[in-house]
Scaffold this motif. Structure first.
Motif, mmCIF file in Angstrom:
data_model
loop_
_atom_site.group_PDB
_atom_site.id
_atom_site.type_symbol
_atom_site.label_atom_id
_atom_site.label_comp_id
_atom_site.label_asym_id
_atom_site.label_seq_id
_atom_site.Cartn_x
_atom_site.Cartn_y
_atom_site.Cartn_z
ATOM 1 N N ALA B 9 10.946 10.328 -1.330
ATOM 2 C CA ALA B 9 9.523 10.244 -1.035
ATOM 3 C C ALA B 9 9.033 11.662 -0.801
ATOM 4 N N LEU B 12 2.810 13.788 1.655
ATOM 5 C CA LEU B 12 1.495 13.578 1.042
ATOM 6 C C LEU B 12 0.915 14.909 0.552
ATOM 7 N N LEU B 20 -7.881 10.335 -0.198
ATOM 8 C CA LEU B 20 -7.701 9.118 0.600
ATOM 9 C C LEU B 20 -8.778 9.038 1.676
ATOM 10 N N PRO B 67 1.502 -2.593 -6.149
ATOM 11 C CA PRO B 67 1.684 -2.100 -4.771
ATOM 12 C C PRO B 67 2.867 -1.142 -4.599
ATOM 13 N N SER B 68 3.695 -0.973 -5.629
ATOM 14 C CA SER B 68 4.825 -0.043 -5.528
ATOM 15 C C SER B 68 5.429 0.140 -6.905
ATOM 16 N N THR B 70 8.544 -0.219 -7.445
ATOM 17 C CA THR B 70 9.484 -1.341 -7.550
ATOM 18 C C THR B 70 8.795 -2.550 -8.168
ATOM 19 N N GLN B 71 7.604 -2.856 -7.671
ATOM 20 C CA GLN B 71 6.903 -4.022 -8.208
ATOM 21 C C GLN B 71 6.409 -3.778 -9.628
ATOM 22 N N HIS B 196 4.328 7.537 -4.526
ATOM 23 C CA HIS B 196 4.851 8.291 -3.381
ATOM 24 C C HIS B 196 5.974 9.233 -3.800
ATOM 25 N N PRO B 202 2.053 6.064 -0.165
ATOM 26 C CA PRO B 202 2.823 4.853 -0.474
ATOM 27 C C PRO B 202 1.845 3.721 -0.793
ATOM 28 N N GLY B 203 2.353 2.688 -1.431
ATOM 29 C CA GLY B 203 1.516 1.529 -1.714
ATOM 30 C C GLY B 203 0.900 1.522 -3.098
ATOM 31 N N GLY B 231 -2.912 -9.577 -5.687
ATOM 32 C CA GLY B 231 -3.332 -9.082 -4.377
ATOM 33 C C GLY B 231 -4.503 -8.134 -4.454
ATOM 34 N N PHE B 232 -5.202 -8.047 -3.342
ATOM 35 C CA PHE B 232 -6.397 -7.194 -3.207
ATOM 36 C C PHE B 232 -6.049 -5.742 -3.536
ATOM 37 N N ASN B 234 -5.740 -1.843 -3.523
ATOM 38 C CA ASN B 234 -5.681 -0.825 -2.471
ATOM 39 C C ASN B 234 -6.390 0.422 -2.985
ATOM 40 N N PRO B 236 -8.446 2.957 -1.783
ATOM 41 C CA PRO B 236 -8.287 4.323 -1.269
ATOM 42 C C PRO B 236 -6.954 4.947 -1.695
#
Lengths: 489, 489
Positions: B9, B12, B20, B67-68, B70-71, B196, B202-203, B231-232, B234, B236
């Motif tokens: 990781a 930032l 952000l 969201p990642s 991985t996903q 990330h 992240p996210g 999912g909603f 993200n 920002p």
């Protein structure tokens, strides 16, 4: 500028913002690593989990963070169903669950499972006794929201949880709308929630699985979050979500803000029917979320209404078919059997000023009136609306009245009545055209509306009920359906 | 304090932080809504998608945010496989893919699909020709990373993509490690990445599916992100991810920072083997990520080494079995056939100062020496390490030497040799005990190491190759396995 759609997404809470900023510098590293940056991230994650678990009313090791409320629901439903596969494959859920639950149920059904939908009354509530009666030896899981996202009605979660516990069936509670206002009472087994509904940042959902609940995570294995949510942890967002939930709860526990918003919503519930003719306020007036109220306006195109309210400085939402990309009316309003056209959901964020609500009540009547005027609503039907004959084309055109097709399998009652051809016209036009001609048939005569708009199926009976006319029924037509109404008054 | 684990990781990026913060106030609303807050959020999302697509080298409508990383991988693999189900159910992937790919492959296999693992050479690279030869009429999908996350070796993605295109098989590229350094060349079909890893928040993951690639999203339906990521949104975080990727690319395109980090890594690759005895630097020295280098140290416990480096102010990572919660050595190092014990991965974040690298090179030799001393490594084996007879208990105890069990199905070669019982001892002890006794058998004689540590299977042959001894083979034992080594020198 008044944002009245907190139920969709709440603006970031100041505590969430502060916590997010602080943890951007402290919480970016991988919490699985043993070096200092990783240990620091782990500490933040653990502390957030403890705070969130306390607010939920579970143990920290029962709670995982997911990337959204939607994914919390999906993971909760699939994990609970998979773990209960040998017991049974029947999923029960209320007819008014959030689409995340319904979509998870569709996957279950596609994979060979079965499901039963629990009906709701006109306020949108299931009867706990009926849920209890539906529980069978093959019931794998029951899903019930704590409160409805479209109309605010609270469900009898505590009673249902007790019945489920007795029958040894797990209960998953979608607490997305209610969690900021307090923990969900009772012996539920699984709970899902979403941080951006309470002013936490987007990107954070909660999934609690109480000890003793069998759970088998589905999808590819991942070591993070106890194997229940795949992907690198979003620690800054998780910290912000937990901090803001704790802050809101501190406020909610004094009850001040919840009580204040409840009074503002009561004011809207009382005044809107007084100010606007032909309005139905829906949902339970008492057992409801403090900040949310929904009403539907006859003879109004929901999209136009939202657009006009936006121009007037109010951001609200709608379960009306006219604003949905799917062109089907809200399944919630349908299950309740209430009018869907001209639907408006007002959900007040924390801190909404009373003056904003008063201004909304000032603006709303004129906005509804102007939309109705443009649609050519007959004056006799909408008390304060004036007919606009000679204005817009479609608004003044008389509906085509044709004889019913011979051999159309008529239900008998409509012979000799008028037939209104509303094919190809979107809500609320079919209802407006029905209202225009009902006076042309004698009392006891019928009007048959031909419509291929899915909303007509819901709104024509709702109009009959509001107007004291008799809804005879529907039958298949060459295109769409034929809805038959008998004039009673 | 030097953080050298950017591959896990990255801190930032300042541009990400700024974006952000700005979009927390502008991007919290639901982009599916038509009111002003929703439209503003939609504009931000659309702009972020355009920027990210440009950096990836695809069209905006080909890219969704997940969201990642991985996903993104999970969704990409499952969606591509499902869409190709009628063509075939064989999934090919390299032996050194990230665990996200391997876990998605496991799900595919559990559901009745098959998979083939593409071998790598000692540098960790697949041979494009071998991938081409493995493509069959039933191949549904090929997964190949752009560069390896543990050793930095670049894969021949462009050649493999051309072969896949020719065979009409989609190629999914896991670009998590390489994307900040430049777009992935070639005619790939799907691409996954993770923000990330480049200093985004992240996210946020990216999934690109090029037009013409058949794709059938799996899991519960969700309208957001073209139905490819539930999912909603993200927003920002998505805005911050896209802004920082664009900023990094602007830097990477001048090539300055990549070239500077490449020189620092070259320095580590050159100096570590000079400064530390019994070290193997692994991965391709040239065709590699600019910022990443991995080496393994004989006779070192990886966890102790990381702990000592952390104390000395360096945060690094390890593919060593000793630090993994699964107690199995890195599948990447195993597939390459290189030493796994005492493994250290250094991945430099943007802006790493040369002085930090120099200090690392100063500190490393003493850290390795002290870990070896505590483990009682024989002086003859580790050039600069001194034996510490009489110090710590386990470090000075002589290994038990026993006669080989009668009828143990010997491979013939070890009769008359020594047997070292290392059962119950974790890496690197089995190798240390082997090193201690090898001098006690005559040249041509054998040492048999009994071990139930999975790492021994990899590290005993690697030790033989580094030491010029002959690895005879392994056979099953009552507990663990018996590894036979013949003394050659």
């Amino acid at each position: 500028m008044s944002y009245f759609d907190a139920a969709s997404a709440a603006p970031l809470h100041p505590v969430a913002r502060e916590a997010l900023l602080a943890s951007l510098d402290e919480g970016w590293a991988d919490p699985a690593r043993l070096y200092r940056e990783g240990r620091r991230a782990r500490l933040l994650l653990d502390a957030a989990r403890e705070a969130a678990a306390e607010a939920v009313g579970c143990r920290p090791d029962e709670l995982v963070f997911t990337p959204s409320g939607t994914q919390a629901v999906h993971a909760g439903v699939s994990g609970a169903l998979a773990a209960r596969r040998r017991v049974g494959r029947r999923l029960l859920h209320s007819a008014v669950e959030h689409s995340a639950v319904l979509h998870a149920a569709e996957v279950h059904e596609a994979a060979g499972g079965t499901r039963g939908e629990l009906a709701v009354d006109r306020t949108g509530r299931v009867a706990a006794g009926e849920v209890g009666a539906a529980l069978g030896p093959d019931t794998a899981l029951v899903c019930l929201q704590s409160a409805n996202h479209e109309v605010g009605t609270e469900q009898p979660v505590e009673e249902v949880a007790a019945l489920c516990r007795e029958a040894d069936v797990p209960l998953l509670v979608d607490a997305a709308q209610s969690l900021p206002w307090g923990p969900v009472p009772g012996a539920w087994s699984l709970l899902a929630a979403s941080a951006h509904k309470w002013g936490g940042p987007p990107g954070v959902g909660l999934l609690a699985v109480r000890k003793g609940t069998r759970f088998a995570p589905q999808g590819p294995h991942d070591e993070r979050e106890s194997g229940r949510s795949a992907g690198f942890e979003n620690i800054p967002a998780v910290v912000a979500a937990a901090a803001s939930l704790r802050a809101l709860r501190a406020g909610a526990e004094t009850g001040d803000e919840a009580a204040r918003l409840r009074r503002l919503v009561d004011r809207i519930r009382e005044r809107v029917p007084q100010l606007v003719p032909d309005v139905e306020v829906v949902g339970d007036p008492v057992h409801r979320l403090p900040h949310l109220v929904t009403f539907s306006c006859l003879y109004v195109d929901g999209e136009a209404l939202l657009h006009e309210l936006d121009r007037a400085g109010f951001s609200v939402s709608s379960g009306s078919s006219c604003t949905s990309s799917t062109l089907t009316p809200s399944h919630v309003l349908r299950a309740m059997g209430v009018l869907s056209e001209g639907n408006v959901r007002v959900s007040l964020p924390y801190g909404t000023a009373e003056a904003e609500v008063e201004r909304f009540l000032e603006v709303l009547p004129q906005v509804v009136r102007s939309v109705r005027e443009r649609l050519g609503v007959p004056a006799a039907e909408a008390g304060t609306a004036r007919a606009t004959a000679g204005e817009a084309g479609h608004a003044t055109r008389e509906p085509e009245a044709v004889e019913p097709a011979a051999g159309s399998g008529g239900s008998g009652g409509e012979s000799g009545g008028l037939v209104v051809d509303s094919l190809g016209k979107r809500c609320p036009i079919p209802v407006i055209e029905l209202a225009k001609v009902i006076g042309e048939v004698p009392v006891g005569g019928t009007v048959t509306v031909l419509s291929d708009d899915e909303a007509a199926r819901q709104d024509i009976p709702a109009w009959c009920s509001m107007r004291g006319q008799e809804y005879v029924g529907e039958r298949a037509a060459e295109r769409g359906a034929a809805y038959v109404v008998r004039r009673r008054a």
